[in-house]
Design an enzyme around this catalytic site. Structure first.
Site, PDB file in Angstrom:
ATOM      1  N   GLY A 115       0.772  -1.238   0.000  1.00 14.36           N
ATOM      2  CA  GLY A 115       0.000   0.000   0.000  1.00 14.36           C
ATOM      3  C   GLY A 115       0.798   1.279   0.000  1.00 14.36           C
ATOM      4  O   GLY A 115       0.236   2.376  -0.024  1.00 14.36           O
ATOM      5  N   GLU A 174       4.112  -6.597   1.822  1.00 17.31           N
ATOM      6  CA  GLU A 174       3.792  -6.971   0.437  1.00 17.31           C
ATOM      7  C   GLU A 174       3.735  -5.783  -0.515  1.00 17.31           C
ATOM      8  O   GLU A 174       2.678  -5.472  -1.073  1.00 17.31           O
ATOM      9  CB  GLU A 174       2.413  -7.647   0.403  1.00 17.31           C
ATOM     10  CG  GLU A 174       2.320  -8.891   1.214  1.00 17.31           C
ATOM     11  CD  GLU A 174       0.916  -9.486   1.214  1.00 17.31           C
ATOM     12  OE1 GLU A 174       0.811 -10.713   1.247  1.00 17.31           O
ATOM     13  OE2 GLU A 174      -0.071  -8.722   1.184  1.00 17.31           O
ATOM     14  N   GLY A 230       3.776  -3.721  -3.814  1.00 23.35           N
ATOM     15  CA  GLY A 230       3.604  -3.989  -5.243  1.00 23.35           C
ATOM     16  C   GLY A 230       3.993  -2.745  -6.019  1.00 23.35           C
ATOM     17  O   GLY A 230       5.049  -2.651  -6.628  1.00 23.35           O
ATOM     18  N   ARG A 231       3.119  -1.720  -5.910  1.00 25.49           N
ATOM     19  CA  ARG A 231       3.312  -0.475  -6.645  1.00 25.49           C
ATOM     20  C   ARG A 231       4.706   0.131  -6.422  1.00 25.49           C
ATOM     21  O   ARG A 231       5.385   0.513  -7.367  1.00 25.49           O
ATOM     22  CB  ARG A 231       2.253   0.533  -6.178  1.00 25.49           C
ATOM     23  CG  ARG A 231       2.201   1.803  -6.994  1.00 25.49           C
ATOM     24  CD  ARG A 231       1.310   2.847  -6.306  1.00 25.49           C
ATOM     25  NE  ARG A 231       0.030   2.328  -5.903  1.00 25.49           N
ATOM     26  CZ  ARG A 231      -1.073   2.308  -6.655  1.00 25.49           C
ATOM     27  NH1 ARG A 231      -1.033   2.791  -7.869  1.00 25.49           N
ATOM     28  NH2 ARG A 231      -2.198   1.826  -6.181  1.00 25.49           N
ATOM     29  N   ARG A 247      -5.955   3.516 -15.870  1.00 25.88           N
ATOM     30  CA  ARG A 247      -6.028   4.093 -14.526  1.00 25.88           C
ATOM     31  C   ARG A 247      -6.639   5.500 -14.484  1.00 25.88           C
ATOM     32  O   ARG A 247      -7.267   5.862 -13.501  1.00 25.88           O
ATOM     33  CB  ARG A 247      -4.651   4.064 -13.847  1.00 25.88           C
ATOM     34  CG  ARG A 247      -4.156   2.630 -13.641  1.00 25.88           C
ATOM     35  CD  ARG A 247      -2.914   2.539 -12.755  1.00 25.88           C
ATOM     36  NE  ARG A 247      -3.200   2.869 -11.377  1.00 25.88           N
ATOM     37  CZ  ARG A 247      -2.884   4.007 -10.803  1.00 25.88           C
ATOM     38  NH1 ARG A 247      -2.246   4.929 -11.488  1.00 25.88           N
ATOM     39  NH2 ARG A 247      -3.197   4.230  -9.546  1.00 25.88           N
ATOM     40  N   TYR A 279      -9.743   5.773 -12.186  1.00 24.58           N
ATOM     41  CA  TYR A 279      -9.566   6.496 -10.911  1.00 24.58           C
ATOM     42  C   TYR A 279      -9.174   7.958 -11.061  1.00 24.58           C
ATOM     43  O   TYR A 279      -8.850   8.609 -10.082  1.00 24.58           O
ATOM     44  CB  TYR A 279      -8.447   5.860 -10.065  1.00 24.58           C
ATOM     45  CG  TYR A 279      -8.257   4.383 -10.102  1.00 24.58           C
ATOM     46  CD1 TYR A 279      -9.224   3.518  -9.577  1.00 24.58           C
ATOM     47  CD2 TYR A 279      -7.076   3.832 -10.604  1.00 24.58           C
ATOM     48  CE1 TYR A 279      -9.009   2.149  -9.576  1.00 24.58           C
ATOM     49  CE2 TYR A 279      -6.855   2.457 -10.598  1.00 24.58           C
ATOM     50  CZ  TYR A 279      -7.833   1.625 -10.086  1.00 24.58           C
ATOM     51  OH  TYR A 279      -7.614   0.275 -10.077  1.00 24.58           O
ATOM     52  N   CYS A 322     -12.569   3.683 -28.823  1.00 27.94           N
ATOM     53  CA  CYS A 322     -13.840   4.290 -29.192  1.00 27.94           C
ATOM     54  C   CYS A 322     -14.625   4.591 -27.924  1.00 27.94           C
ATOM     55  O   CYS A 322     -15.568   3.894 -27.579  1.00 27.94           O
ATOM     56  CB  CYS A 322     -14.596   3.325 -30.099  1.00 27.94           C
ATOM     57  SG  CYS A 322     -15.880   4.151 -30.981  1.00 27.94           S
ATOM     58  N   GLU A 323     -14.178   5.617 -27.210  1.00 27.96           N
ATOM     59  CA  GLU A 323     -14.670   5.884 -25.861  1.00 27.96           C
ATOM     60  C   GLU A 323     -14.219   7.289 -25.464  1.00 27.96           C
ATOM     61  O   GLU A 323     -13.007   7.538 -25.415  1.00 27.96           O
ATOM     62  CB  GLU A 323     -14.006   4.822 -24.957  1.00 27.96           C
ATOM     63  CG  GLU A 323     -14.415   4.786 -23.544  1.00 27.96           C
ATOM     64  CD  GLU A 323     -15.598   3.857 -23.313  1.00 27.96           C
ATOM     65  OE1 GLU A 323     -15.809   2.916 -24.102  1.00 27.96           O
ATOM     66  OE2 GLU A 323     -16.309   4.113 -22.351  1.00 27.96           O
ATOM     67  N   TYR A 365       0.432  -1.694 -12.194  1.00 27.69           N
ATOM     68  CA  TYR A 365      -0.992  -1.641 -12.542  1.00 27.69           C
ATOM     69  C   TYR A 365      -1.252  -1.001 -13.899  1.00 27.69           C
ATOM     70  O   TYR A 365      -2.277  -0.346 -14.096  1.00 27.69           O
ATOM     71  CB  TYR A 365      -1.787  -0.925 -11.434  1.00 27.69           C
ATOM     72  CG  TYR A 365      -1.594  -1.555 -10.071  1.00 27.69           C
ATOM     73  CD1 TYR A 365      -2.021  -2.848  -9.824  1.00 27.69           C
ATOM     74  CD2 TYR A 365      -0.937  -0.887  -9.041  1.00 27.69           C
ATOM     75  CE1 TYR A 365      -1.824  -3.457  -8.584  1.00 27.69           C
ATOM     76  CE2 TYR A 365      -0.728  -1.485  -7.798  1.00 27.69           C
ATOM     77  CZ  TYR A 365      -1.175  -2.765  -7.579  1.00 27.69           C
ATOM     78  OH  TYR A 365      -0.972  -3.360  -6.371  1.00 27.69           O
TER      79      TYR A 365
HETATM   80  N1  LLP Z   1      -1.232  -7.128  -0.696  1.00 27.99           N
HETATM   81  C1  LLP Z   1      -2.544  -7.228  -0.946  1.00 27.99           C
HETATM   82  C2  LLP Z   1      -3.326  -8.211  -0.237  1.00 27.99           C
HETATM   83  C3  LLP Z   1      -3.146  -6.393  -1.889  1.00 27.99           C
HETATM   84  O1  LLP Z   1      -4.443  -6.490  -2.102  1.00 27.99           O
HETATM   85  C4  LLP Z   1      -2.356  -5.452  -2.592  1.00 27.99           C
HETATM   86  C5  LLP Z   1      -2.963  -4.578  -3.602  1.00 27.99           C
HETATM   87  C6  LLP Z   1      -0.987  -5.388  -2.310  1.00 27.99           C
HETATM   88  C7  LLP Z   1      -0.460  -6.234  -1.345  1.00 27.99           C
HETATM   89  C8  LLP Z   1      -0.063  -4.433  -3.013  1.00 27.99           C
HETATM   90  O2  LLP Z   1      -0.407  -3.117  -2.753  1.00 27.99           O
HETATM   91  P1  LLP Z   1       0.497  -1.926  -3.322  1.00 27.99           P
HETATM   92  O3  LLP Z   1       1.806  -1.960  -2.565  1.00 27.99           O
HETATM   93  O4  LLP Z   1       0.694  -2.165  -4.756  1.00 27.99           O
HETATM   94  O5  LLP Z   1      -0.290  -0.703  -3.043  1.00 27.99           O
HETATM   95  N2  LLP Z   1      -5.390  -1.323  -9.320  1.00 27.99           N
HETATM   96  C9  LLP Z   1      -5.168  -0.326  -8.294  1.00 27.99           C
HETATM   97  C10 LLP Z   1      -4.409  -0.902  -7.118  1.00 27.99           C
HETATM   98  C11 LLP Z   1      -5.087  -2.101  -6.504  1.00 27.99           C
HETATM   99  C12 LLP Z   1      -4.302  -2.675  -5.376  1.00 27.99           C
HETATM  100  C13 LLP Z   1      -4.855  -4.000  -4.987  1.00 27.99           C
HETATM  101  N3  LLP Z   1      -4.179  -4.649  -3.920  1.00 27.99           N
HETATM  102  C14 LLP Z   1      -4.416   0.850  -8.910  1.00 27.99           C
HETATM  103  O6  LLP Z   1      -4.118   0.808 -10.096  1.00 27.99           O
HETATM  104  O7  LLP Z   1      -4.143   1.839  -8.221  1.00 27.99           O
END
Ligand code: LLP
Length: 433
Positions: A250, A292, A294-295, A332, A336, A363-364, A392
């Site tokens: 997150g 965890e 990701g981003r 995105r 959002y 087409c949007e 993402y």
């Molecule tokens: N762990 C769990 C259980 C999650 O659901 C997520 C993200 C992460 C870790 C990784 O979170 P991060 O560090 O990436 O914030 N599609 C959306 C983001 C959805 C995130 C879903 N879960 C976007 O493009 O902003």
């Protein structure tokens, strides 16, 4: 002009990424093109790893890469090479990881509605932990594990009731969320109790994820405290000692010059101080900590290159600059209204002077990449770069209007390699009968 990350530069009026000229990349591989800087990914992974070791001690924590941010065979090989664990959320992500040779025991399998086939796949391949979301899942997982004569390590996904300041669609920690068990209504307690009679599962820990693109550290600290309180409660009342705490991902990244995330090390350090204090106060031992990201692991390492096509200057209204991609490779903004930094990669020394709405080719009407972008006077054929698209974007891309997905090219040490090939029209029809 702010280029957001240290791997971006300007040479001969062109944007470079990891020392490689983006205009050359566009010429060689075509556009739209995703470019990932593998060296920046590795640098971030190492910062995260050393931060968690410093904060909790070597061997007391693990960084899991949340592969939903960007998943392909090479990203899984990357995670393995950097000694990260992996968070997967579907059979497809798990399949990719296993095909890449990723060690199954370092995988956490998430998801709020796993199918029978996905649960069996996790069990048969020896996935490290299944993060159980609901009772329906727990009962099936237990039964399938017993059928196979196995015991599966589980954590429960808990909603800690923390309100993080982020977009509604990526907010997940409060009671009104489709993910996990709430604490307020006793749901989480009841599910913990249910494990006492289940022999197919080994209940080792709890997990939370409060949302995404969060800049404040306090909600993470508060969530950790709530989780530890719950661990103490079930230890005292149910005699269940949990040894693992997964705090999810997150952490926010810099999409624009206004975003100001604190360094990963400081963020992990701050949370660890609270975790240690609370454990001490509650008289429980420090659990093994999982995080965890990701981003933040891959987002800043990616950029997307486009070629400018038609330009429509509507007097008194706005200037539309259409590129050869759009919401199909980056949904995105449409989803959002996400902010991005857009630069004229082929004209970096020209002064920004005109405001554009960068539109895609779907087409949007809502197919926009960004509005109110100031760029030099643009011409068809110019190369545009959208920064911080490593997370993402590819993973949320689609084939709307039967548009083939762009390739992913990685740069490292000045050299280039294709991680994902460009989809062809034959790929588009390959499952049509
Ligand atoms: N762990 C769990 C259980 C999650 O659901 C997520 C993200 C992460 C870790 C990784 O979170 P991060 O560090 O990436 O914030 N599609 C959306 C983001 C959805 C995130 C879903 N879960 C976007 O493009 O902003």
């Amino acid at each position: 002009m702010e280029l957001l990350t240290e791997n971006l530069n300007i040479e001969n009026g062109h944007l470079t990424v990891g020392g490689v000229d983006t205009v050359e990349l566009a010429r060689e591989y075509g556009t739209p093109l995703y470019v990932m800087d593998r060296d920046l990914m590795a640098k971030t992974a190492r910062e995260y790893k050393s931060a968690i070791e410093r904060a909790y001690g070597k061997g007391n924590g693990r960084i899991l890469y949340a592969s939903k941010a960007f998943c392909c065979l090479e990203s899984c090989r990357f995670a393995a090479a950097e000694g990260l664990g992996l968070d997967v959320v579907s059979g497809g992500e798990l399949y990719t990881a296993l095909k890449a040779g990723f060690p199954a025991e370092l995988i956490c399998f998430h998801g709020n509605n796993k199918t029978d086939a996905e649960l069996k796949m996790a069990i048969l391949n020896g996935v490290g932990h299944v993060i159980v979301d609901n009772l329906f899942e727990l009962e099936r997982l237990n039964a399938f594990a017993l059928e196979e004569g196995k015991r599966v390590r589980i954590m429960f996904r808990i909603k800690p009731g923390i309100d993080a300041h982020t977009h509604d669609y990526v907010r997940t920690g409060s009671i009104d969320s489709k993910f996990g068990f709430a604490l307020e209504n006793g749901e989480a307690y009841e599910i913990a109790k249910a494990t006492l009679s289940m022999k197919g599962v080994e209940f080792t820990g709890i997990h939370c994820h409060i949302g995404s693109q969060i800049f404040d550290i306090e909600p993470f600290e508060d969530a950790a405290e709530v989780m530890l309180n719950f661990m103490a409660k079930i230890k005292n009342e149910l005699g269940i000692t949990l040894t693992e705490l997964n705090l999810g991902g997150g952490y926010g990244i810099k999409y624009t010059a206004e975003n100001d995330p604190v360094p990963y090390g400081a963020y992990i350090e701050k949370i660890s101080v609270r975790v240690k204090e609370v454990c001490k106060r509650l008289g429980i031992s420090l659990p093994f900590i999982f995080m965890e990201p990701g981003r933040s692991l891959v987002g800043p390492a990616g950029i997307t290159l486009y070629t400018v096509g038609s330009i429509k200057e509507i007097k008194g209204i706005k200037n539309y600059l259409a590129v050869d991609g759009g919401m199909a490779d980056n949904p995105r903004y449409a989803l959002y209204k996400s902010e991005y930094t857009v630069v004229a990669a082929s004209r970096m020394n020209d002064a920004p002077e005109k405001e554009y709405t960068v539109a895609g080719k779907c087409c949007e009407s809502g197919d926009l990449i960004q509005e109110r972008v100031t760029l030099p006077e643009m011409k068809s054929g110019d190369i545009l770069a959208v920064l911080a698209t490593g997370a993402y974007n590819y993973s949320m891309s689609m084939n709307y209007n039967r548009i083939p997905r762009p390739p992913v090219v990685a740069v490292s040490g000045g050299s280039k390699s294709v991680w994902i090939k460009r989809e062809s029209y034959d790929d588009i029809i390959k499952n049509d009968i």
